[in-house]
Write a protein that holds these residues in place. Structure first.
Motif, PDB file in Angstrom:
ATOM      1  N   UNK A  19       0.793  -1.219   0.000  1.00 48.97           N
ATOM      2  CA  UNK A  19       0.000   0.000   0.000  1.00 48.97           C
ATOM      3  C   UNK A  19       0.829   1.273   0.000  1.00 48.97           C
ATOM      4  N   UNK A  20       2.152   1.136  -0.171  1.00 49.26           N
ATOM      5  CA  UNK A  20       3.040   2.309  -0.150  1.00 49.26           C
ATOM      6  C   UNK A  20       2.782   3.178  -1.383  1.00 49.26           C
ATOM      7  N   UNK A  21       2.591   4.453  -1.171  1.00 48.70           N
ATOM      8  CA  UNK A  21       2.394   5.388  -2.270  1.00 48.70           C
ATOM      9  C   UNK A  21       0.971   5.484  -2.773  1.00 48.70           C
ATOM     10  N   UNK A  22       0.052   4.732  -2.175  1.00 45.89           N
ATOM     11  CA  UNK A  22      -1.342   4.728  -2.634  1.00 45.89           C
ATOM     12  C   UNK A  22      -1.992   6.091  -2.421  1.00 45.89           C
ATOM     13  N   UNK A  23      -2.731   6.551  -3.434  1.00 44.27           N
ATOM     14  CA  UNK A  23      -3.472   7.807  -3.341  1.00 44.27           C
ATOM     15  C   UNK A  23      -4.897   7.604  -3.858  1.00 44.27           C
ATOM     16  N   UNK A  24      -5.833   8.261  -3.238  1.00 50.40           N
ATOM     17  CA  UNK A  24      -7.215   8.286  -3.728  1.00 50.40           C
ATOM     18  C   UNK A  24      -7.484   9.697  -4.213  1.00 50.40           C
ATOM     19  N   UNK A  25      -7.934   9.826  -5.454  1.00 50.22           N
ATOM     20  CA  UNK A  25      -8.122  11.133  -6.056  1.00 50.22           C
ATOM     21  C   UNK A  25      -9.528  11.257  -6.616  1.00 50.22           C
ATOM     22  N   UNK A  26     -10.226  12.330  -6.261  1.00 46.10           N
ATOM     23  CA  UNK A  26     -11.544  12.590  -6.820  1.00 46.10           C
ATOM     24  C   UNK A  26     -11.438  13.636  -7.927  1.00 46.10           C
ATOM     25  N   UNK A  27     -12.450  13.664  -8.762  1.00 51.56           N
ATOM     26  CA  UNK A  27     -12.488  14.650  -9.847  1.00 51.56           C
ATOM     27  C   UNK A  27     -12.452  16.070  -9.271  1.00 51.56           C
ATOM     28  N   UNK A  28     -13.164  16.284  -8.181  1.00 58.41           N
ATOM     29  CA  UNK A  28     -13.194  17.596  -7.545  1.00 58.41           C
ATOM     30  C   UNK A  28     -11.821  17.998  -7.020  1.00 58.41           C
ATOM     31  N   UNK A  29     -11.103  17.032  -6.423  1.00 57.44           N
ATOM     32  CA  UNK A  29      -9.766  17.327  -5.898  1.00 57.44           C
ATOM     33  C   UNK A  29      -8.803  17.709  -7.010  1.00 57.44           C
ATOM     34  N   UNK A  30      -8.908  17.034  -8.149  1.00 56.06           N
ATOM     35  CA  UNK A  30      -8.035  17.371  -9.277  1.00 56.06           C
ATOM     36  C   UNK A  30      -8.390  18.755  -9.815  1.00 56.06           C
ATOM     37  N   UNK A  31      -9.678  19.053  -9.896  1.00 52.52           N
ATOM     38  CA  UNK A  31     -10.124  20.345 -10.412  1.00 52.52           C
ATOM     39  C   UNK A  31      -9.675  21.495  -9.508  1.00 52.52           C
ATOM     40  N   UNK A  32      -9.660  21.248  -8.189  1.00 50.17           N
ATOM     41  CA  UNK A  32      -9.307  22.296  -7.230  1.00 50.17           C
ATOM     42  C   UNK A  32      -7.805  22.373  -6.957  1.00 50.17           C
ATOM     43  N   UNK A  33      -7.043  21.438  -7.531  1.00 56.12           N
ATOM     44  CA  UNK A  33      -5.590  21.461  -7.359  1.00 56.12           C
ATOM     45  C   UNK A  33      -5.012  22.725  -7.989  1.00 56.12           C
ATOM     46  N   UNK A  34      -4.126  23.391  -7.269  1.00 53.61           N
ATOM     47  CA  UNK A  34      -3.558  24.649  -7.752  1.00 53.61           C
ATOM     48  C   UNK A  34      -2.760  24.462  -9.036  1.00 53.61           C
ATOM     49  N   UNK A  35      -2.138  23.299  -9.189  1.00 50.01           N
ATOM     50  CA  UNK A  35      -1.363  23.023 -10.400  1.00 50.01           C
ATOM     51  C   UNK A  35      -1.590  21.573 -10.820  1.00 50.01           C
ATOM     52  N   UNK A  36      -2.739  21.276 -11.451  1.00 47.19           N
ATOM     53  CA  UNK A  36      -3.058  19.890 -11.825  1.00 47.19           C
ATOM     54  C   UNK A  36      -2.063  19.276 -12.804  1.00 47.19           C
ATOM     55  N   UNK A  37      -1.501  20.096 -13.674  1.00 40.05           N
ATOM     56  CA  UNK A  37      -0.525  19.552 -14.634  1.00 40.05           C
ATOM     57  C   UNK A  37       0.739  19.098 -13.911  1.00 40.05           C
ATOM     58  N   UNK A  38       1.134  19.843 -12.894  1.00 38.74           N
ATOM     59  CA  UNK A  38       2.296  19.448 -12.099  1.00 38.74           C
ATOM     60  C   UNK A  38       2.012  18.142 -11.366  1.00 38.74           C
ATOM     61  N   UNK A  39       0.783  17.986 -10.874  1.00 41.16           N
ATOM     62  CA  UNK A  39       0.391  16.727 -10.216  1.00 41.16           C
ATOM     63  C   UNK A  39       0.471  15.571 -11.213  1.00 41.16           C
ATOM     64  N   UNK A  40      -0.038  15.798 -12.416  1.00 48.38           N
ATOM     65  CA  UNK A  40       0.023  14.779 -13.470  1.00 48.38           C
ATOM     66  C   UNK A  40       1.473  14.392 -13.765  1.00 48.38           C
ATOM     67  N   UNK A  41       2.345  15.391 -13.873  1.00 51.27           N
ATOM     68  CA  UNK A  41       3.760  15.121 -14.160  1.00 51.27           C
ATOM     69  C   UNK A  41       4.416  14.329 -13.033  1.00 51.27           C
TER      70      UNK A  41
END
Length: 355
Positions: A149-171
């Motif tokens: 379970x190391x590194x596991x993340x749960x991401x919602x559409x809303x969380x991605x939309x509200x991320x200050x830099x979604x492209x940086x998160x994607x990278x």
């Protein structure tokens, strides 16, 4: 080379400060010390166990969950540590590692057992990643080669939309070689233990040709509101009867705390029967036939909210804690005996593969 540098006792003495620090950090998770033991007494007994069982490489967790502090050396030998299990399986399982260790390769090779949507993020554009999250609303993000379970993340559409830099998160997901998977939920019978996590079944199987057998199995559920069910992530595990899928023990966590009922939901473990058990065993049998190199595999299976069975992953070196610790019975001899019965001596097996 000074022979003393290879001496096990000297190595242990040099490792003493680090071992002590790790052990003391680990036992902070204990709800109650074994009777007659203090922190220091437990630590020094752990060192004694390591000294008397150098081949086992006993971890802090194994020492506690197996109850080694109350066992004789003869009784300790009955248990199979992760290091021993890996050593025993390696001659037979090395060919399967490339197909099971990589999550992406696993998903590509076992498509008929997998219904959830998935995407290997480094192979997708930023737009494709966003479309994937939008399609499923909630996704699970896992590093390609991670375990426990190391590194596991749960991401919602809303969380991605509200991320200050979604492209940086994607990278970041690309550089970390993450997989994105549709976030699926357990059926009611399993979700009742801990609704926040996907609670899964670990089924350890042996296969040689058409011969197939379930060696052992157990249920893994999450805890503390986390989204992972793995014991290393704070989850609870219990053993099941391979014959009928009934839970036969109380729950146990990695710090050796025992639970008659789940600490958050109050649901009792022992006596619960897992639904669709015959179908689960059949799924594992079919999956084990999918590739010729599959021999000993620890399958992780989920029962989804719509009742479908979902193969989450296969493990080429499955740990045996789930079939030993909750019931406090070692499987070293049984496991070693089954390896010989199914595949023969390692050297004979290698020659048979080459012929």
């Amino acid at each position: 080379m000074n022979i003393l540098t290879e001496n096990y006792l000297v190595k242990n003495l040099r490792a003493y400060p680090l071992l002590r620090k790790k052990f003391m950090s680990y036992i902070k998770g204990l709800n109650q010390f074994p009777e007659g033991f203090t922190k220091n007494k437990l630590f020094h007994d752990y060192l004694k166990v390591r000294r008397h069982n150098p081949e086992k490489r006993v971890s802090q967790s194994e020492y506690m969950i197996f109850g080694f502090c109350n066992l004789s050396e003869k009784e300790q030998k009955k248990y199979l540590t992760d290091v021993e299990a890996t050593r025993l399986m390696r001659p037979y399982n090395s060919e399967s590692e490339p197909y099971l260790k990589s999550k992406e390769t696993f998903l590509k090779n076992f498509t008929r057992f997998i219904h959830r949507g998935w995407l290997y993020v480094p192979d997708a554009s930023y737009e494709e990643f966003c479309e994937f999250v939008h399609k499923y609303h909630t996704v699970a993000l896992k590093p390609q080669y991670s375990s426990w379970g190391i590194g596991f993340l749960r991401l919602t559409e809303e969380e991605l939309r509200e991320n200050e830099n979604p492209r940086e998160f994607y990278e970041k997901m690309c550089s970390g070689k993450y997989l994105a998977e549709e976030f699926v939920e357990s059926c009611d019978e399993l979700a009742v233990f801990h609704p926040s996590s996907l609670n899964t079944l670990r089924v350890i199987t042996f296969r040689c040709g058409e011969r197939f057998e379930v060696f052992g199995c157990g249920l893994r559920v999450g805890n503390n509101g986390l989204h992972v069910d793995n014991a290393h992530g704070g989850g609870i595990f219990c053993e099941m009867d391979p014959a009928n899928g009934e839970i036969i023990t109380d729950g146990l966590d990695e710090c050796s705390n025992s639970y008659v009922t789940h600490p958050m939901t109050g649901v009792k473990f022992k006596g619960t029967k897992i639904p669709h058990w015959k179908e689960i065993v059949e799924l594992c049998r079919e999956a084990s036939m999918e590739l010729p190199c599959l021999r000993v595999v620890g399958w992780d299976v989920a029962i989804l909210s719509d009742g479908r069975l979902e193969l989450i992953e296969g493990n080429h070196n499955p740990g045996m804690n789930i079939v030993q610790a909750p019931a406090k019975h070692g499987v070293h001899d049984k496991f070693a005996s089954m390896l010989l019965d199914y595949y023969g001596e390692p050297e004979q097996y290698k020659k048979a593969l080459q012929s």
